[in-house]
Design an enzyme around this catalytic site. Structure first.
Site, mmCIF file in Angstrom:
data_model
loop_
_atom_site.group_PDB
_atom_site.id
_atom_site.type_symbol
_atom_site.label_atom_id
_atom_site.label_comp_id
_atom_site.label_asym_id
_atom_site.label_seq_id
_atom_site.Cartn_x
_atom_site.Cartn_y
_atom_site.Cartn_z
ATOM 1 N N ARG A 1 39.258 -69.011 30.246
ATOM 2 C CA ARG A 1 39.508 -70.304 30.868
ATOM 3 C C ARG A 1 40.614 -70.126 31.912
ATOM 4 O O ARG A 1 41.417 -69.189 31.833
ATOM 5 C CB ARG A 1 39.963 -71.322 29.822
ATOM 6 C CG ARG A 1 40.085 -72.739 30.377
ATOM 7 C CD ARG A 1 40.719 -73.708 29.395
ATOM 8 N NE ARG A 1 40.823 -75.032 30.002
ATOM 9 C CZ ARG A 1 41.573 -76.024 29.526
ATOM 10 N NH1 ARG A 1 42.300 -75.834 28.431
ATOM 11 N NH2 ARG A 1 41.621 -77.196 30.142
ATOM 12 N N HIS A 2 40.649 -71.028 32.874
ATOM 13 C CA HIS A 2 41.733 -71.016 33.855
ATOM 14 C C HIS A 2 43.076 -71.292 33.169
ATOM 15 O O HIS A 2 43.136 -71.793 32.041
ATOM 16 C CB HIS A 2 41.487 -72.044 34.952
ATOM 17 C CG HIS A 2 41.298 -73.450 34.430
ATOM 18 N ND1 HIS A 2 42.341 -74.235 33.985
ATOM 19 C CD2 HIS A 2 40.182 -74.197 34.264
ATOM 20 C CE1 HIS A 2 41.890 -75.393 33.575
ATOM 21 N NE2 HIS A 2 40.571 -75.398 33.728
ATOM 22 N N ARG B 1 47.073 -76.356 34.123
ATOM 23 C CA ARG B 1 46.874 -77.113 35.365
ATOM 24 C C ARG B 1 47.544 -78.471 35.267
ATOM 25 O O ARG B 1 47.968 -78.920 34.201
ATOM 26 C CB ARG B 1 45.393 -77.308 35.641
ATOM 27 C CG ARG B 1 44.662 -78.054 34.532
ATOM 28 C CD ARG B 1 43.330 -78.617 34.993
ATOM 29 N NE ARG B 1 42.525 -79.181 33.917
ATOM 30 C CZ ARG B 1 42.674 -80.388 33.397
ATOM 31 N NH1 ARG B 1 43.651 -81.187 33.830
ATOM 32 N NH2 ARG B 1 41.871 -80.824 32.432
ATOM 33 N N ARG C 1 41.130 -73.859 41.064
ATOM 34 C CA ARG C 1 42.048 -73.385 40.023
ATOM 35 C C ARG C 1 41.452 -72.242 39.210
ATOM 36 O O ARG C 1 42.188 -71.435 38.645
ATOM 37 C CB ARG C 1 42.456 -74.541 39.110
ATOM 38 C CG ARG C 1 41.328 -75.141 38.274
ATOM 39 C CD ARG C 1 41.856 -76.207 37.322
ATOM 40 N NE ARG C 1 40.815 -76.855 36.552
ATOM 41 C CZ ARG C 1 40.198 -77.970 36.906
ATOM 42 N NH1 ARG C 1 40.510 -78.557 38.048
ATOM 43 N NH2 ARG C 1 39.275 -78.508 36.134
ATOM 44 N N LYS D 1 35.689 -81.895 22.121
ATOM 45 C CA LYS D 1 34.971 -80.652 22.420
ATOM 46 C C LYS D 1 33.790 -80.458 21.478
ATOM 47 O O LYS D 1 32.697 -80.062 21.896
ATOM 48 C CB LYS D 1 35.925 -79.448 22.337
ATOM 49 C CG LYS D 1 37.078 -79.512 23.320
ATOM 50 C CD LYS D 1 36.587 -79.708 24.741
ATOM 51 C CE LYS D 1 37.720 -80.050 25.683
ATOM 52 N NZ LYS D 1 37.257 -80.550 26.983
ATOM 53 N N HIS E 1 35.640 -72.751 32.476
ATOM 54 C CA HIS E 1 36.314 -73.968 32.014
ATOM 55 C C HIS E 1 36.198 -74.094 30.491
ATOM 56 O O HIS E 1 35.357 -73.454 29.856
ATOM 57 C CB HIS E 1 35.680 -75.204 32.646
ATOM 58 C CG HIS E 1 35.703 -75.224 34.141
ATOM 59 N ND1 HIS E 1 36.754 -75.737 34.867
ATOM 60 C CD2 HIS E 1 34.780 -74.811 35.056
ATOM 61 C CE1 HIS E 1 36.492 -75.640 36.162
ATOM 62 N NE2 HIS E 1 35.295 -75.084 36.304
#
Length: 464
Positions: free
Chosen positions: A74-75, A78, A158, A296, A356
């Protein structure tokens, strides 16, 4: 790679790659974020990466060597999304208009100005990804010292920037490794294949094609589960906040106030815990973390009829890489890219993909991880901790800078390679393919266990 070398990489990176690395006081290469874990491990997908406890040792078994390693990441941390940042700002403005006296833990609010941006990687998030690249190099040094990974990223800014930061960490580790050949790696800066997130583009790192999932009633399942739970856990918190502040906050705004704890924390370059965090108890943070897990699980995992199907395309790409065979898939894979050796090379030993949280959750589900045999369906009326859910929670699986390692092992006395899956340092038992005490399945058994993905999941229902 020696610990002293790893410890010195933050300084080395400045000179080696001309990058203004800002060491985060609470973050480290190996353990991840360690400030107040009694609460920060319960921020759901907004938790910074931390090393998750594992029942199986993540060490490479002494009689085995790694022949293939792929990371799905995942990034990094943020800012809030654009819609959320507007809502958070409005909530703070409402408080400032309503409240006359700020006392005790609320005193900081008197001078608090909302300055968070929207959607962008934070400085702390950049550091997370640099650390992740260093850690990957250290774990797979035997391969990484002589090889360059093939890297893909979903096209959001991102995510691409996270991939770039990861390569900086990987490269800094390689430069510091005197045993690496060629020393310094002339291939750097590494190429990154960024796959567009535009509507209609096939992209296994970003969902969006399955119209029934995106626009149909299945999209409301997670929100319904969260609403039921928020009315239970957030109501008394709302009552307390309104008694203390007289700001007339709603249930939704109460949760926004909790969101501002992790978001302000990761907005700090050092990950300093935000004063917002002290407004809530440890028990309330457990409840909040569970609220995010419901999102989720019922949005992209086994709690949603089409959730796992959104991860099928990536799983079929993983099978192709593991078996060195062409991708066989009719779902979200991009046939133009996957049929071209320059954009989907086979036979490589190192891969890195960046995506993501929602997509990673769907991919885990398509792999058969956290299925109902190990993870009971999440209740929407009471907290069930990750330890009782087969290791499942949003914070344990998809925190900021989450990373999953897929590795193949060649072990002494065995003709067939083994596969292991490691999610944020927690080795998956892989019961579905006969995982042993090391969490290993034979490659053929692992592939055989992925019948759901190989058959396309429930993709036919996407366009009914």
């Amino acid at each position: 790679m020696g610990a002293s070398i790893i410890a010195g990489l933050a300084l080395l990176a400045i000179g080696a790659i001309a990058y203004p690395h800002r060491p985060a006081a609470c973050d480290s290469v190996f353990a991840g974020y360690q400030c107040q874990p009694e609460i920060s491990n319960y921020w759901g997908q907004y938790s910074p990466f931390f090393s998750v406890p594992s029942d199986i040792s993540a060490d490479i078994p002494a009689h085995c060597s790694v022949t293939f390693a792929s990371v799905l990441s995942r990034h990094g941390a943020r800012d809030p999304t654009a819609s959320k940042t507007a809502a958070y700002n409005a909530t703070i403005q409402q408080i400032h208009k309503s409240v006359r006296n700020y006392t005790g833990a609320y005193a900081f609010l008197a001078n608090y100005s909302y300055t968070l941006g929207a959607d962008q990687l934070t400085l702390f998030g950049e550091d997370e990804m640099i650390n992740s690249g260093i850690k990957f190099y250290d774990r797979y040094e035997e391969l990484a010292s002589t090889l360059t990974p093939f890297i893909r990223s979903s096209g959001e800014a991102r995510v691409v920037e996270s991939a770039q930061n990861w390569t900086q960490g990987f490269h800094a580790a390689k430069v510091s490794d005197r045993g690496a050949r060629p020393h310094g790696d002339s291939a750097y800066p590494y190429s990154i294949l960024a796959i567009s997130e535009d509507a209609g583009v096939n992209n296994t790192l970003n969902h969006g094609l399955c119209t029934v999932f995106e626009d149909g009633p299945d999209g409301d399942i997670a929100a319904a589960a969260q609403k039921t739970w928020s009315n239970i856990f957030a109501a008394p918190i709302r009552k307390r906040l309104n008694a203390d502040l007289a700001a007339n906050l709603t249930i939704t705004q109460t949760i926004y106030m909790m969101d501002l704890c992790p978001f302000n924390t990761v907005a700090s370059p050092t990950g300093a815990i935000s004063p917002f965090c002290a407004l809530f108890t440890e028990q309330e943070w457990h409840q909040y973390g569970y609220y995010e897990s419901l999102n989720k699980y019922y949005g992209y995992s086994h709690g949603n009829p089409l959730g796992p199907t959104q991860g099928v395309g990536y799983v079929n790409e993983l099978i192709a890489r593991l078996t060195n065979r062409q991708v066989a898939d009719h779902t979200s894979t991009n046939r133009t890219l996957d049929s071209n050796p320059s954009t989907f090379p086979l036979g490589r030993k190192l891969y890195a993909d960046f995506s993501h949280d929602n997509d990673m959750t769907a991919i885990f589900s398509a792999l058969g991880l956290y299925n109902t045999s190990t993870t009971p369906m999440l209740s929407n009326t009471t907290v069930v901790e990750a330890e009782q859910e087969g290791g499942y929670s949003a914070a344990w699986t998809v925190p900021f800078a989450a990373r999953t390692y897929f590795e193949k092992l060649q072990c002494r006395g065995e003709r067939e390679e083994y596969v292991r899956v490691i999610v944020n340092d927690r080795v998956q038992a892989l019961d579905q393919c006969g995982g042993d005490r090391y969490g290993r399945c034979k490659l053929s058994n692992f592939v055989d266990s992925l019948g759901f993905a190989r058959s396309g999941g429930n993709w036919a229902q996407c366009f009914a």
